[in-house]
Design a protein around this motif. Structure first.
Motif, mmCIF file in Angstrom:
data_model
loop_
_atom_site.group_PDB
_atom_site.id
_atom_site.type_symbol
_atom_site.label_atom_id
_atom_site.label_comp_id
_atom_site.label_asym_id
_atom_site.label_seq_id
_atom_site.Cartn_x
_atom_site.Cartn_y
_atom_site.Cartn_z
ATOM 1 N N ALA A 196 42.393 33.845 44.613
ATOM 2 C CA ALA A 196 41.377 32.824 44.924
ATOM 3 C C ALA A 196 41.039 32.778 46.408
ATOM 4 O O ALA A 196 39.902 32.535 46.800
ATOM 5 C CB ALA A 196 41.844 31.448 44.451
ATOM 6 N N ARG A 254 38.361 26.838 43.726
ATOM 7 C CA ARG A 254 37.861 28.222 43.744
ATOM 8 C C ARG A 254 38.475 29.011 42.584
ATOM 9 O O ARG A 254 37.796 29.820 41.953
ATOM 10 C CB ARG A 254 38.203 28.879 45.089
ATOM 11 C CG ARG A 254 37.501 30.184 45.281
ATOM 12 C CD ARG A 254 37.813 30.795 46.629
ATOM 13 N NE ARG A 254 36.849 30.412 47.644
ATOM 14 C CZ ARG A 254 36.860 30.899 48.880
ATOM 15 N NH1 ARG A 254 37.779 31.770 49.236
ATOM 16 N NH2 ARG A 254 35.954 30.528 49.758
ATOM 17 N N ALA A 255 39.746 28.745 42.297
ATOM 18 C CA ALA A 255 40.419 29.418 41.178
ATOM 19 C C ALA A 255 39.746 29.059 39.853
ATOM 20 O O ALA A 255 39.550 29.919 38.989
ATOM 21 C CB ALA A 255 41.894 29.014 41.142
ATOM 22 N N GLU A 278 43.347 35.977 38.721
ATOM 23 C CA GLU A 278 42.249 35.264 39.385
ATOM 24 C C GLU A 278 42.753 34.149 40.299
ATOM 25 O O GLU A 278 42.217 33.936 41.388
ATOM 26 C CB GLU A 278 41.269 34.691 38.346
ATOM 27 C CG GLU A 278 40.487 35.743 37.583
ATOM 28 C CD GLU A 278 39.691 36.675 38.503
ATOM 29 O OE1 GLU A 278 39.244 36.232 39.579
ATOM 30 O OE2 GLU A 278 39.532 37.854 38.162
ATOM 31 N N ARG A 290 36.591 31.086 39.492
ATOM 32 C CA ARG A 290 36.877 32.502 39.221
ATOM 33 C C ARG A 290 37.318 32.701 37.776
ATOM 34 O O ARG A 290 36.872 33.625 37.092
ATOM 35 C CB ARG A 290 37.967 33.013 40.170
ATOM 36 C CG ARG A 290 37.527 33.137 41.622
ATOM 37 C CD ARG A 290 38.682 33.617 42.476
ATOM 38 N NE ARG A 290 39.054 34.990 42.149
ATOM 39 C CZ ARG A 290 38.798 36.041 42.904
ATOM 40 N NH1 ARG A 290 38.167 35.877 44.046
ATOM 41 N NH2 ARG A 290 39.185 37.251 42.544
#
Length: 490
Positions: A469, A420-421, A465, A424
């Motif tokens: 996350a 997810r990081a 970011e 982003r």
């Protein structure tokens, strides 16, 4: 849509997620395999290229691929929704495909001269270690031959064999580590083995993998390679260069950015322990993280009944080993071997740990119970891992499944957070029109190549970011640094 990624999410433990296997499993259909296109080829010969196939045969083969892909899509789309995987698939795994593709296409630059010089250095070092081993043994032998090594260790030096194999007694890493406690030869053999592997796997091989057109190395990221959801890297595997050894750092130093650019590394701090604190809800572990304490010292202080300031290096090491060992279902036997202490002491340490963090013991027991009930475990974001052996009557097999049951929600959730990081960070870079780009993902760390004049802004962006996350009961902490080579980081 990506049928391979969808097939993997539906059953992460399957042997393969290729079109042929998925067609057989979900459609009961046997496809024409590539090798079938060349019925007259000689056995053992390399397969011809596709341009040698007749147009009619090639058309049928390609049309079948397209048809089967579409038919799998019609099966997988409703199945993902039915099994509760749609959000994980559409919001995480599918958007990650182009991000990984771009990382592969960009590649990473290496200093081939530096590696060439290091190779010569290692050659001399390996020669010196060989001489030391031969001097201790009184004669020369082939260190790489298990049979000759068995003869030297167990017959000539009369060391106690630990494990038997089909070809004699084992001389694998764990055995040599054990034997190194009573004799200097196994330790030197281990060192020789490590340096020899580093030299052949990385130092000599990496320069040969540089792409002639780009002047960079292009690793392959495998999205469907693990049951926990972690990404893996191959040809070459850039996630596996040893971190602890000085030689591993030297190899990393040969990875360099373009002139006028720098590497920026962003690394989650103890993410798996953070996830464990969140999943277990243990107040002691949660408090240590919220107050930004040294978790291993805090654990040691509670186990040994002293203040964190009084913890010795040895006590902190014990606490650290237990902290991470619990996530992998470490037994008292394993802990005693790892710390070179008695089995009784190891049992006492584990009992003290669970008294210190009672919610973690509850989490472990609850997770195993749930796995027995459902035959699978899930990560925080919904990734599932089937565990058919969790109800096995074979105690050893069941214990292995229990360890996986506890570890998967922790390691798998950490892997999902990193993914997810990545999404982003990639999105923010695009929105800002930045020239910076993600090059590598190494477990809990992202490595970016950044123009020198963008460095400060990108360090801030990546840190923000990654920290945002996912929202946990314990804050995610990110360490960001930059350097002129990969080896300069950490």
């Amino acid at each position: 849509f990506d049928t391979m990624v969808a097939g993997w999410l539906l059953d992460t433990t399957a042997n393969s997620f290729g079109l042929d296997e998925l067609a057989k499993s979900y459609l009961g259909y046997t496809t024409v395999h590539y090798a079938d296109l060349f019925p007259d080829r000689r056995r053992g010969k390399a397969l011809p290229t596709f341009d040698t196939v007749s147009l009619e045969t090639a058309g049928n083969y390609a049309a079948e691929d397209a048809d089967i892909t579409y038919r799998l899509f019609t099966v997988f789309k409703p199945l993902l929704a039915q099994r509760g995987f749609a959000k994980l698939y559409y919001d995480l795994e599918l958007p990650l495909v182009p991000v990984l593709a771009n990382m592969e296409l960009r590649g990473i630059r290496i200093d081939t001269e530096m590696l060439s010089s290091f190779s010569r250095e290692l050659e001399g070092l390996l020669g010196s270690i060989e001489e030391e081993i031969f001097e201790l043994c009184g004669h020369e032998f082939n260190i790489g031959s298990p049979k000759q090594l068995q003869e030297v260790l167990f017959v000539e030096r009369k060391l106690t064999p630990i494990r038997k194999t089909k070809t004699g007694y084992s001389t694998d890493v764990s055995v040599l580590q054990e034997l190194a406690r009573e004799d200097p030869v196994p330790e030197k053999v281990l060192r020789h083995r490590l340096l020899s592997k580093l030299r052949s796997t990385y130092v000599d091989s990496l320069p040969r993998l540089v792409n002639a057109e780009t002047g960079r190395i292009h690793t392959h990221f495998t999205q469907t390679g693990t049951a926990t959801g972690r990404l893996s890297s191959k040809d070459p595997n850039l996630q596996n260069i040893p971190i602890r050894e000085e030689e591993g750092r030297r190899i990393r130093t040969a990875f360099v950015p373009e002139p006028g650019w720098v590497f920026v590394s962003a690394d989650y701090s103890q993410i798996e322990l953070v996830v464990l604190a969140h999943l277990s809800g243990d107040p002691g572990l949660t408090r240590a993280f919220r107050e930004e304490k040294d978790v291993h010292s805090e654990t040691g202080a509670l186990i040994f009944g002293v203040s964190a300031d009084e913890i010795t290096g040895a006590q902190r090491r014990i606490a650290k080993t237990i902290n991470f060992g619990v996530m992998y279902g470490m037994s008292s036997f394993r802990l005693s071997r790892e710390l070179n202490i008695s089995r009784g002491e190891a049992e006492q340490f584990i009992e003290a740990y669970f008294r210190t963090y009672p919610n973690i013991k509850e989490f472990v027991e609850h997770t195993v119970h749930q796995a027995e009930q459902h035959g699978a475990v899930r990560t925080l974001l919904g990734r599932e891992r089937p565990l058919p052996d969790i109800t096995s009557r074979n105690r050893t097999v069941k214990s292995g499944a229990e360890r996986i049951a506890v570890n998967t929600p922790i390691q798998g959730t950490a892997a999902d957070i990193v993914k997810r990081a990545m999404l982003r960070v990639d999105q923010r870079l695009q929105e800002q029109g930045s020239r910076a780009r993600i090059l590598l993902q190494v477990h809990d760390e992202l490595i970016l190549e950044v123009p020198q004049d963008e460095r400060e802004g990108i360090e801030k962006l990546v840190g923000e970011e990654m920290a945002a996350a996912v929202e946990l009961s314990v804050p995610l902490r990110v360490t960001v640094e930059s350097g002129a080579s990969w080896g300069e980081l950490h």
